[in-house]
Design a protein around this motif. Structure first.
Motif, mmCIF file in Angstrom:
data_model
loop_
_atom_site.group_PDB
_atom_site.id
_atom_site.type_symbol
_atom_site.label_atom_id
_atom_site.label_comp_id
_atom_site.label_asym_id
_atom_site.label_seq_id
_atom_site.Cartn_x
_atom_site.Cartn_y
_atom_site.Cartn_z
ATOM 1 N N LYS A 1 -3.615 14.768 9.164
ATOM 2 C CA LYS A 1 -2.871 15.173 7.976
ATOM 3 C C LYS A 1 -3.337 14.520 6.694
ATOM 4 O O LYS A 1 -3.064 15.009 5.612
ATOM 5 N N SER A 2 -4.032 13.384 6.804
ATOM 6 C CA SER A 2 -4.513 12.712 5.603
ATOM 7 C C SER A 2 -5.581 11.702 5.982
ATOM 8 O O SER A 2 -5.927 11.564 7.156
ATOM 9 N N CYS A 3 -6.064 11.012 4.962
ATOM 10 C CA CYS A 3 -7.123 10.014 5.159
ATOM 11 C C CYS A 3 -6.757 8.739 4.410
ATOM 12 O O CYS A 3 -5.969 8.762 3.467
ATOM 13 N N LYS A 4 -7.378 7.646 4.827
ATOM 14 C CA LYS A 4 -7.251 6.362 4.132
ATOM 15 C C LYS A 4 -8.616 5.685 4.132
ATOM 16 O O LYS A 4 -9.340 5.734 5.124
ATOM 17 N N VAL A 5 -8.915 5.055 3.008
ATOM 18 C CA VAL A 5 -10.049 4.139 2.948
ATOM 19 C C VAL A 5 -9.416 2.752 2.879
ATOM 20 O O VAL A 5 -8.568 2.491 2.025
ATOM 21 N N VAL A 6 -9.813 1.895 3.807
ATOM 22 C CA VAL A 6 -9.220 0.566 3.935
ATOM 23 C C VAL A 6 -10.296 -0.469 3.648
ATOM 24 O O VAL A 6 -11.329 -0.509 4.315
ATOM 25 N N TYR A 7 -10.055 -1.286 2.630
ATOM 26 C CA TYR A 7 -10.998 -2.336 2.241
ATOM 27 C C TYR A 7 -10.447 -3.698 2.655
ATOM 28 O O TYR A 7 -9.286 -4.007 2.385
ATOM 29 N N MET A 8 -11.291 -4.500 3.297
ATOM 30 C CA MET A 8 -10.932 -5.863 3.659
ATOM 31 C C MET A 8 -11.888 -6.812 2.949
ATOM 32 O O MET A 8 -13.105 -6.611 2.978
ATOM 33 N N CYS A 9 -11.338 -7.822 2.311
ATOM 34 C CA CYS A 9 -12.155 -8.819 1.628
ATOM 35 C C CYS A 9 -12.926 -9.620 2.671
ATOM 36 O O CYS A 9 -12.338 -10.143 3.628
ATOM 37 N N ALA A 10 -14.226 -9.723 2.503
ATOM 38 C CA ALA A 10 -15.069 -10.416 3.476
ATOM 39 C C ALA A 10 -14.816 -11.920 3.493
ATOM 40 O O ALA A 10 -15.183 -12.592 4.452
ATOM 41 N N SER A 11 -14.178 -12.456 2.462
ATOM 42 C CA SER A 11 -13.892 -13.888 2.410
ATOM 43 C C SER A 11 -12.475 -14.235 2.848
ATOM 44 O O SER A 11 -12.167 -15.397 3.062
ATOM 45 N N ASN A 12 -11.612 -13.222 2.928
ATOM 46 C CA ASN A 12 -10.228 -13.460 3.322
ATOM 47 C C ASN A 12 -9.757 -12.227 4.081
ATOM 48 O O ASN A 12 -9.340 -11.240 3.487
ATOM 49 N N PHE A 13 -9.806 -12.285 5.398
ATOM 50 C CA PHE A 13 -9.504 -11.124 6.227
ATOM 51 C C PHE A 13 -8.058 -10.658 6.098
ATOM 52 O O PHE A 13 -7.724 -9.560 6.509
ATOM 53 N N SER A 14 -7.184 -11.473 5.521
ATOM 54 C CA SER A 14 -5.799 -11.047 5.303
ATOM 55 C C SER A 14 -5.642 -10.244 4.016
ATOM 56 O O SER A 14 -4.592 -9.661 3.768
ATOM 57 N N ASP A 15 -6.686 -10.201 3.201
ATOM 58 C CA ASP A 15 -6.667 -9.480 1.931
ATOM 59 C C ASP A 15 -7.169 -8.062 2.174
ATOM 60 O O ASP A 15 -8.372 -7.805 2.156
ATOM 61 N N VAL A 16 -6.233 -7.153 2.442
ATOM 62 C CA VAL A 16 -6.559 -5.766 2.793
ATOM 63 C C VAL A 16 -5.908 -4.840 1.769
ATOM 64 O O VAL A 16 -4.742 -4.987 1.434
ATOM 65 N N THR A 17 -6.694 -3.885 1.283
ATOM 66 C CA THR A 17 -6.213 -2.896 0.326
ATOM 67 C C THR A 17 -6.478 -1.505 0.891
ATOM 68 O O THR A 17 -7.589 -1.220 1.312
ATOM 69 N N GLU A 18 -5.440 -0.664 0.898
ATOM 70 C CA GLU A 18 -5.562 0.688 1.426
ATOM 71 C C GLU A 18 -5.424 1.711 0.312
ATOM 72 O O GLU A 18 -4.630 1.522 -0.607
ATOM 73 N N PHE A 19 -6.193 2.781 0.420
ATOM 74 C CA PHE A 19 -6.103 3.887 -0.526
ATOM 75 C C PHE A 19 -5.861 5.175 0.240
ATOM 76 O O PHE A 19 -6.616 5.515 1.161
ATOM 77 N N ASP A 20 -4.801 5.896 -0.142
ATOM 78 C CA ASP A 20 -4.535 7.205 0.444
ATOM 79 C C ASP A 20 -5.498 8.211 -0.152
ATOM 80 O O ASP A 20 -5.739 8.229 -1.364
ATOM 81 N N VAL A 21 -6.032 9.060 0.712
ATOM 82 C CA VAL A 21 -6.992 10.088 0.304
ATOM 83 C C VAL A 21 -6.497 11.419 0.873
ATOM 84 O O VAL A 21 -6.204 11.498 2.063
ATOM 85 N N PRO A 22 -6.389 12.447 0.035
ATOM 86 C CA PRO A 22 -5.931 13.742 0.575
ATOM 87 C C PRO A 22 -6.957 14.340 1.536
ATOM 88 O O PRO A 22 -8.118 14.043 1.468
#
Length: 172
Positions: A151-172
């Motif tokens: 139903k949808s997509c996400k691009v998920v970015y994880m900071c290589a220096s801090n694995f707890s720093d994750v940012t998600e982007f919804d993509v249609p």
């Protein structure tokens, strides 16, 4: 569209426009497929970083009992002979919030100095959309989806220096 068992090897990928390349520079695409035999040895550090980051994110989702398909060692290598396209989607995650379908995901690692105002990168959006479209076109051939849609997509970015720093982007 066909699904291979696992990911493509380097040589098969040269015969297709790959979803991870499509949104990038056309010259870079040509060069990656037609490299001269001579040249400097490439540093694959970023590729190793991305593989380790993806593995970490998949393992975190598994530990949280999030339903997933085609992730980690179970990734699909897809190819479309007619369009000469290929994709190796990072997988599908069940939408636990709405419980009504799959979300195609693309996991990326980023340098901590990246200006996040420019995320998601257009080529990453294209990559996840192309992978989702190819899986959707396979339809009933992907029995593991249980008749539920992507139903949808996400691009998920994880900071290589801090694995707890994750940012998600919804993509249609």
């Amino acid at each position: 569209i066909e699904a291979a068992e696992g990911q493509f090897d380097h040589y098969d990928r040269d015969k297709y426009g790959n979803s991870s390349e499509i949104g990038g520079c056309i010259r870079k695409q040509w060069y990656s497929k037609n490299q001269p035999d001579e040249g400097e040895e490439q540093d694959w550090g970023y590729a190793h970083r991305g593989t380790a980051g993806e593995e970490y994110m998949v393992n975190r989702l598994r530990e949280a009992n999030v339903p997933m398909q085609f992730t980690g060692e179970e990734q699909l290598g897809l190819r479309d002979e007619e369009r000469r396209l290929s994709a190796t989607p990072d997988g599908l995650v069940w939408d636990t919030d709405n419980d009504d379908g799959w979300i195609a995901v693309e996991f990326k690692t980023i340098d901590p100095r990246v200006n996040r105002a420019y995320l998601p990168k257009a080529e990453h959006v294209t990559q996840v959309q192309l992978g989702a479209a190819m899986m959707t076109e396979m339809g009933d051939d992907l029995h593991e989806l249980g008749g539920r849609p992507i139903k949808s997509c996400k691009v998920v970015y994880m900071c290589a220096s801090n694995f707890s720093d994750v940012t998600e982007f919804d993509v249609p």
